[in-house]
Design an enzyme around this catalytic site. Sequence first.
Site, PDB file in Angstrom:
ATOM      1  N   GLU A  50     -15.934   7.295   3.597  1.00  0.00           N
ATOM      2  CA  GLU A  50     -14.980   6.929   4.666  1.00  0.00           C
ATOM      3  C   GLU A  50     -15.496   7.388   6.029  1.00  0.00           C
ATOM      4  OE1 GLU A  50     -11.886   4.907   5.208  1.00  0.00           O
ATOM      5  OE2 GLU A  50     -11.088   6.090   3.570  1.00  0.00           O
ATOM      6  N   LYS A  78      -2.538   6.650   1.337  1.00  0.00           N
ATOM      7  CA  LYS A  78      -2.370   6.994   2.762  1.00  0.00           C
ATOM      8  C   LYS A  78      -1.354   8.129   2.849  1.00  0.00           C
ATOM      9  CE  LYS A  78      -2.563   4.509   7.123  1.00  0.00           C
ATOM     10  NZ  LYS A  78      -4.022   4.501   7.356  1.00  0.00           N
ATOM     11  N   ARG A 100       0.833  -1.205   0.000  1.00  0.00           N
ATOM     12  CA  ARG A 100       0.000   0.000   0.000  1.00  0.00           C
ATOM     13  C   ARG A 100       0.864   1.249   0.000  1.00  0.00           C
ATOM     14  NH1 ARG A 100      -4.517   0.279   4.474  1.00  0.00           N
ATOM     15  NH2 ARG A 100      -2.738   0.849   5.768  1.00  0.00           N
TER      16      ARG A 100
HETATM   17  C1  LIG Z   1      -5.118   3.771   7.570  1.00  0.00           C
HETATM   18  C2  LIG Z   1      -6.499   4.129   7.200  1.00  0.00           C
HETATM   19  C3  LIG Z   1      -7.556   3.211   7.319  1.00  0.00           C
HETATM   20  C4  LIG Z   1      -7.400   1.838   7.931  1.00  0.00           C
HETATM   21  O1  LIG Z   1      -6.563   0.989   7.206  1.00  0.00           O
HETATM   22  P1  LIG Z   1      -5.965  -0.303   7.891  1.00  0.00           P
HETATM   23  O2  LIG Z   1      -5.090  -0.894   6.867  1.00  0.00           O
HETATM   24  O3  LIG Z   1      -7.093  -1.190   8.244  1.00  0.00           O
HETATM   25  O4  LIG Z   1      -5.229   0.165   9.102  1.00  0.00           O
HETATM   26  C5  LIG Z   1      -8.824   3.606   6.907  1.00  0.00           C
HETATM   27  N1  LIG Z   1      -9.041   4.838   6.418  1.00  0.00           N
HETATM   28  C6  LIG Z   1      -8.057   5.742   6.305  1.00  0.00           C
HETATM   29  C7  LIG Z   1      -8.372   7.085   5.784  1.00  0.00           C
HETATM   30  C8  LIG Z   1      -6.759   5.423   6.700  1.00  0.00           C
HETATM   31  O5  LIG Z   1      -5.794   6.340   6.589  1.00  0.00           O
END
Ligand SMILES: *Cc1c(COP(=O)(O)O)cnc(C)c1O
Length: 339
Positions: A219, A183, A80
């Site tokens: 989200e 991210k 990711r």
């Molecule tokens: C990190 C994140 C998540 C959760 O992702 P995981 O891989 O389950 O930790 C969900 N939404 C956003 C906006 C994030 O930054």
Amino acid sequence: MENINWSELSFGYMKTDYNVRCYYRDGKWGELEVSSSELINLHMASTCLHYGQESFEGLKVFKGKDGKARVFRMDENAKRMQSSCRGIMMPELPVEKFEEAVRKVVKLNERFIPPYESGASLYVRPLLIGLGAQVGVRPATEYLFIVFVTPVGPYFKDGFKPTPVVILRGYDRAAPLGTGTYKVGGNYAASLAAGEKAHELGYSAVLYLDAKEKKYVDECGPANFFGIKDNKYITPQSTSILPSITNKSLMQLAEDMGMTVERRQIPEDELATFEEAAECGTAAVVTPIERIDDIDENKSYVFSKDGKPGPVCEKLYHQLRAIQYGDVPDQYGWVTILS
Ligand SMILES: *Cc1c(COP(=O)(O)O)cnc(C)c1O
């Protein structure tokens, strides 16, 4: 060793012994370096400071009953981060280098891994930033990858308990074709004002609707959303949601429990038909939603009337935690034993 009250830990920063770093210069990644400094020395004209060339990850290490440290799906985090790098024009860090850095930083800070009984974990925070003196808007030529760790308790102080969230129609987190699937720090900067407003109003998070039509569930703050009804696990399909590794894992567990998994648009009105709703992520794990208030439209969707999590959320939560702590067999090879 100082006395850490493991069961009193919050989701906050605590200084640990070492962090691991790796520089990208002259078109290639260098060797991993170990540092005991919490500080970084960087040029004031670095692209990470001005133009948001920054990506991060978050994963957890759990100590099992057997005393072994386990990390959950770190290859997924590595991949990711590569996707985030492609998204904001940073060089991709090889998966092996990412994993090597995580192993190294956990090993060096072994004494900070909370014991099994505490229910706490060691949070691992990798980040990748653009460096170098530059004011023109273009990708940097030098980068720094850092991984640090900090022991953490639950993200929500009240633990596994339903929490209220709010729809704030005056805010968007990410555009449909923007950076929502990456991210990157910029998404978080864009969400701070709405997040603070939600907290002021007594909610734990904002549930965003899709930015274009304000019609579909998107989200849930820094976590993904899912709803449960008629033995179905339903989670939004959207081009502005971060692909959560927790959500991906829960979809598999839901299938294993005989549920049907649907990944599709969820119109806001459909919330009224859900038996349970929750947010999920590495930090939030599975956090049941008590109710969702759409305050601008004067609507409210209630999922928990007695302050207790619903049975499906409860089951998913315990199953996921059991795999992470090594209490049940790791059927899918999600867990790597570090030491
Ligand atoms: C990190 C994140 C998540 C959760 O992702 P995981 O891989 O389950 O930790 C969900 N939404 C956003 C906006 C994030 O930054």
